[in-house]
Design a protein around this motif. Sequence first.
Motif, PDB file in Angstrom:
ATOM      1  N   SER A 129      46.384  29.477  68.100  1.00  0.00           N
ATOM      2  CA  SER A 129      47.245  28.350  67.735  1.00  0.00           C
ATOM      3  C   SER A 129      46.763  27.666  66.463  1.00  0.00           C
ATOM      4  O   SER A 129      47.545  26.988  65.786  1.00  0.00           O
ATOM      5  CB  SER A 129      47.305  27.336  68.884  1.00  0.00           C
ATOM      6  OG  SER A 129      46.082  26.624  69.017  1.00  0.00           O
ATOM      7  N   HIS A 130      45.482  27.863  66.136  1.00  0.00           N
ATOM      8  CA  HIS A 130      44.930  27.301  64.894  1.00  0.00           C
ATOM      9  C   HIS A 130      44.816  28.365  63.789  1.00  0.00           C
ATOM     10  O   HIS A 130      44.121  28.145  62.797  1.00  0.00           O
ATOM     11  CB  HIS A 130      43.555  26.687  65.168  1.00  0.00           C
ATOM     12  CG  HIS A 130      43.617  25.458  66.017  1.00  0.00           C
ATOM     13  ND1 HIS A 130      43.835  24.194  65.488  1.00  0.00           N
ATOM     14  CD2 HIS A 130      43.522  25.285  67.365  1.00  0.00           C
ATOM     15  CE1 HIS A 130      43.852  23.309  66.480  1.00  0.00           C
ATOM     16  NE2 HIS A 130      43.660  23.943  67.624  1.00  0.00           N
ATOM     17  N   LYS A 131      45.496  29.499  64.008  1.00  0.00           N
ATOM     18  CA  LYS A 131      45.536  30.591  63.032  1.00  0.00           C
ATOM     19  C   LYS A 131      44.159  31.194  62.773  1.00  0.00           C
ATOM     20  O   LYS A 131      43.906  31.772  61.718  1.00  0.00           O
ATOM     21  CB  LYS A 131      46.174  30.133  61.715  1.00  0.00           C
ATOM     22  CG  LYS A 131      47.607  29.629  61.891  1.00  0.00           C
ATOM     23  CD  LYS A 131      48.259  29.262  60.570  1.00  0.00           C
ATOM     24  CE  LYS A 131      49.688  28.780  60.792  1.00  0.00           C
ATOM     25  NZ  LYS A 131      50.362  28.405  59.524  1.00  0.00           N
ATOM     26  N   LEU A 132      43.265  31.079  63.748  1.00  0.00           N
ATOM     27  CA  LEU A 132      41.942  31.705  63.667  1.00  0.00           C
ATOM     28  C   LEU A 132      42.051  33.093  64.295  1.00  0.00           C
ATOM     29  O   LEU A 132      41.499  33.379  65.363  1.00  0.00           O
ATOM     30  CB  LEU A 132      40.901  30.842  64.375  1.00  0.00           C
ATOM     31  CG  LEU A 132      40.742  29.419  63.811  1.00  0.00           C
ATOM     32  CD1 LEU A 132      39.855  28.569  64.717  1.00  0.00           C
ATOM     33  CD2 LEU A 132      40.161  29.472  62.399  1.00  0.00           C
ATOM     34  N   PHE A 133      42.790  33.969  63.619  1.00  0.00           N
ATOM     35  CA  PHE A 133      43.183  35.227  64.229  1.00  0.00           C
ATOM     36  C   PHE A 133      42.016  36.175  64.458  1.00  0.00           C
ATOM     37  O   PHE A 133      42.007  36.923  65.444  1.00  0.00           O
ATOM     38  CB  PHE A 133      44.265  35.893  63.373  1.00  0.00           C
ATOM     39  CG  PHE A 133      45.515  35.076  63.264  1.00  0.00           C
ATOM     40  CD1 PHE A 133      46.246  34.752  64.401  1.00  0.00           C
ATOM     41  CD2 PHE A 133      45.956  34.606  62.030  1.00  0.00           C
ATOM     42  CE1 PHE A 133      47.398  33.996  64.303  1.00  0.00           C
ATOM     43  CE2 PHE A 133      47.108  33.854  61.924  1.00  0.00           C
ATOM     44  CZ  PHE A 133      47.836  33.532  63.072  1.00  0.00           C
TER      45      PHE A 133
END
Length: 594
Positions: free
Chosen positions: A400-404
Amino acid sequence: MTTRRLTRSARRGKLACSVALLALVALAAPQAVAETQAQAIGTVTGTPEGLPITLSGSYLAGRLAGQSNDIGNAAAFFGEALLVDPGNPFLLDRTFVLKLANGDLAEALELAERLKGEQADHFLAGLMLAVEEMRAGNYAKAGEYLSDGGRGPLAELASGLMSAWLLAARGETDEALARISRLSGPSWYTVFVTYHSGLIQDQAGRAAEAEDNFRAAYEADRGALRVVNAYALSLYRNGDKDAALKVLDDFNAMLPNHPGLLATRRKVEAGETLGTIVRSPEVGAAEVLYGLGAAIGRDGGEELAATFLQLSLHLDEEADVAAIALAGLFDRMGRFERSIEVLSGVPDTSPLKRDAEIQVGINYNALENLEESRAHLAALVESDPSDLDAVTALGNVLRSHKLFEEAEEAYSKGIATISEPQPQHWTIYYYRGICRERLKKWDQAEADFRLSLELSPDQPLVLNYLGYSLVDQGLKLPEALDMIRKAVELRPRDGYIVDSLGWAYYKLHRYEDAVVELEKAVELRPQDSVINDHLGDAYWKVGRRLEARFQWNHARDLDPEPEELPKILEKIENGLPEPGEAPAAKAEPKQNGG
């Protein structure tokens, strides 16, 4: 995934500011208002110190807080209004209920005593006083408080069952059962009446009679968790282990892997010697309050449900199911900090403790405390990487925080513990596939998506994501378009999925078809910036230039992502480039799901 709404902390700040300003409605000077606004961004607990309390201001602020499900602030402001007008019966009642729902039990108890003195038939005040006397072992006095309780199905059922447990506490089992047998009401009474008759009989050592009542409760509602647990335990203790396991298995087929029932199953399979289902009459009474509170909460009555659940925990501090239910209410009301407080009180010995801790980690993220959320969930995963609920929670927070990259690593850690993928594992492969697609690892992402579909065919989220990704890359177009169409068939009211179909048509230069689908998507999600932007593009391509700019202007006003705003403004100014012109950098279209 694109975020287009106010963050929760921003919404809480705006509410807090509004509440504080209402409290000053008539008397605050401009400087005081400014100071109040500065103080109000955060948690408000009444009118700020040093500013005058007014009846109208506190009342209006309390109403606003209550309408926004902020029962803590509502209780504080109504309490202030009551100080100004202590003889007002409405304010007395409202403050009491809110204090009780918020867990301010000492203050609520004082108000309950006042209410009961002024309104002898005040049901909720009598119920709280009865709980307090039962805690002290004063069963006869507790019964007096319930004898002149309120009227109506809920009050009569609660008073009747609580009175029965008070009789059971005095060893008067037959009288307790007779009290329950006199209860007559709607059809939903049946489960409560038979279940608590069984619990009282079980406590009194009447195992065979208890089993009969548990069976009746089970037949009335096979989806009631506590009933299923009690019936299975009763069957086991009466010597029918196989029947007990079948009851547990049947429930597991409906709701897999509930930790409480898994714990019961382990005990039954191990042949453990088990005692009575409830430890004491106080625990039985707490079970009444939990059952009613949970039922009320399912019907949307959060405030009243919270009062019952608070009283349940007051009687039995180890009532894990009541704590989980109360925390769930706070979650639904957006009071995540209160939910964390309640969940932290779930006993370490409870089979629900780990689920409670996972929710704590999720709630830290809801409070926009990523570091605390990550650390909390990572510790749970480290202690047991095979706990896929904890793994999924951690991965979803990071994603959800784009810390893929971190999210992919978390999902992979859990997947490594799966010896043979089962249908319930489709989500974790789907989530990892999203991360890999965002990280440009397309071959691995496609493999995850396809495995997810093998495990659970016709999942609309996976069909939509995989289909759109293929279209976006110009790969396997007939199959990809069929996937998205199937997703729309499965979820025709999902604006995001309909948007994907429209945007797929756009990418395939089928602009008229794109307009049809994107207009549907905007009807379903009118406040979505991305979908409005897509419709603007499609309108432009079919020559509807005025409507295109209208949609782009609308998209601009719907709080688009910062990196998308310049692109939208460019289109408003210059439109889309004609074929052969160098295009402006295009916003990456939203891909839905997860």
